[in-house]
Design an enzyme around this catalytic site. Structure first.
Site, short mmCIF file in Angstrom:
data_model
loop_
_atom_site.label_atom_id
_atom_site.label_comp_id
_atom_site.label_asym_id
_atom_site.label_seq_id
_atom_site.Cartn_x
_atom_site.Cartn_y
_atom_site.Cartn_z
N ASP A 26 -55.01 -21.38 77.71
CA ASP A 26 -53.58 -21.54 78.03
C ASP A 26 -52.88 -20.19 78.20
O ASP A 26 -51.86 -20.10 78.86
CB ASP A 26 -52.85 -22.44 77.01
N HIS A 27 -53.46 -19.12 77.63
CA HIS A 27 -52.83 -17.79 77.71
C HIS A 27 -53.34 -16.95 78.88
O HIS A 27 -52.74 -15.93 79.20
CB HIS A 27 -53.06 -17.04 76.39
N HIS A 39 -57.75 -17.90 74.49
CA HIS A 39 -57.54 -19.32 74.74
C HIS A 39 -57.02 -19.48 76.17
O HIS A 39 -56.15 -18.72 76.61
CB HIS A 39 -56.52 -19.89 73.76
N ASP A 73 -50.57 -16.35 69.19
CA ASP A 73 -50.90 -17.59 68.47
C ASP A 73 -51.39 -17.20 67.09
O ASP A 73 -52.35 -16.43 66.95
CB ASP A 73 -52.00 -18.35 69.20
N HIS A 126 -55.34 -16.57 63.84
CA HIS A 126 -55.30 -17.82 64.61
C HIS A 126 -56.39 -18.78 64.09
O HIS A 126 -56.73 -19.75 64.74
CB HIS A 126 -55.54 -17.48 66.09
N HIS A 132 -54.93 -13.27 73.23
CA HIS A 132 -56.24 -13.81 72.88
C HIS A 132 -56.74 -14.63 74.07
O HIS A 132 -56.02 -14.76 75.07
CB HIS A 132 -56.17 -14.63 71.59
N HIS A 183 -44.19 -21.16 72.74
CA HIS A 183 -45.50 -21.78 72.51
C HIS A 183 -45.32 -22.94 71.53
O HIS A 183 -45.84 -22.93 70.41
CB HIS A 183 -46.48 -20.74 71.95
ZN LIG Z 1 -52.03 -21.05 72.76
ZN LIG Z 2 -54.52 -20.00 70.98
#
Ligand SMILES: [Zn+2]
Ligand SMILES: [Zn+2]
Length: 312
Positions: free
Chosen positions: A86-87, A84, A200, A176, A82, A263
């Site tokens: 951080d990914h 976000h 996530d 999510h 996805h 995570h």
């Molecule tokens: Zn994340």
């Molecule tokens: Zn996420």
């Protein structure tokens, strides 16, 4: 005597094959967005035969890959769960640094990125952002143009998204939260064995569906102390993730050979500390009693007849 020797040799060969499973998973980053020196952004490397597949590219992914001497240029594909940050914040670094001349890079073929709808836009915009660097390096370093080309592929439903030489990757939708779509997990099948990555998600039946009978189930987790859960911000974050007791329910139903946390979201405030990893395990144990590991960066798993854990 001769038979005995033959049996012993066969057993030794089997043990050797077991020790050198060609299906290996390495947690490159096990954090959430929080910047921690010992946990980089979410990223998981799956090596099956001679293929190298990366799932998400969080902060620091090139560093972790080179720590285990896997050249970025040797990746067969990057899969995105996805959008976000951080990914995906490591994507430009992986893409650009993986093109450079030294041994850690040397990509000579287009960068293959597979993800839900939005993957093409992400890659087009990253290309625009780094156009000046690419122009300079093409002219100055004479790097191969094919190595910086991008080959994005998108999907919009559950199904097989990659299949090559006995390695099959299936994407499946996860949950999510209503405002964070699309969000997917992945299952990798190879030689009758399987690794599932939740992405996530909140507690989700689809993870159980695809995770059932898996060898390795890698799941996200989010936790905060009870005292912090009066805070609306903490409630909102935890509502996007799977609590340890919920993850335990997923594991208890899916019954993987080994369940692993990655995570790891641990919330805190100025006055309330984050839960400890022991707290996370203790809460998981209220719903699940099977094999469980709390992932760490560079923890690796050999997926053979059994799943073997290699600690960093
Ligand atoms: Zn994340
Ligand atoms: Zn996420």
């Amino acid at each position: 005597m001769r038979y005995l020797l033959a049996i012993l040799l066969a057993l030794a060969a089997a043990a050797e094959a077991q020790a050198q499973s060609d299906f290996k998973v390495t947690l490159l980053g096990t954090a959430s967005p929080s910047p921690r020196p010992n946990r980089f952004g979410p990223s998981t490397l799956v090596e099956a035969g001679d293929q190298k597949l990366l799932f998400d590219a969080g902060r620091g992914v090139p560093i972790r890959m080179w720590q285990i001497k896997v050249p970025m240029g040797k990746l067969d594909a990057l899969f995105i769960t996805h959008f976000h940050s951080d990914h995906v914040s490591g994507v430009p670094d992986l893409w650009l640094t993986g093109w450079l001349g030294p041994e850690f890079g040397r990509r000579a073929a287009p960068f293959r990125v597979i993800g839900p709808i939005g993957t093409k836009a992400l890659m087009e915009n990253i290309e625009k952002a780094y156009a000046a660097d690419i122009k300079i390096r093409l002219e100055d370093e004479k790097l191969p143009p094919a190595g910086i080309a991008v080959a994005p592929e998108e999907f919009d439903r559950d199904g097989v998204v990659y299949e090559r030489n006995g390695v099959k990757v299936t994407a499946f939708e996860v949950d999510h939260g209503p405002g964070i779509k699309p969000a997917y997990g992945y299952r990798v099948d190879y030689k009758g064995r399987s690794v599932v990555i939740s992405g996530d998600t909140r507690y989700n039946e689809n993870v159980i569906k695809y995770g059932t009978g898996s060898d390795l189930l890698i799941h996200e987790v989010g936790s905060a102390r009870k005292e912090l859960m009066v805070n609306l911000f903490a409630q909102r974050i935890i509502a996007h993730h799977t609590t340890p007791s919920e993850a335990g329910q997923v594991f208890a139903k899916a019954k993987p050979k080994l369940a692993v946390y990655t995570h790891i979201v641990l919330l805190s405030s100025a006055t309330i500390p984050e839960p400890t990893l022991d707290d996370v395990v203790a809460e998981t144990r209220t719903t699940y009693s099977g094999p469980l590991e709390v992932g760490e960066d560079l923890m690796a798993f050999e997926v053979g007849d059994t799943v073997t854990v290699k600690r960093p």
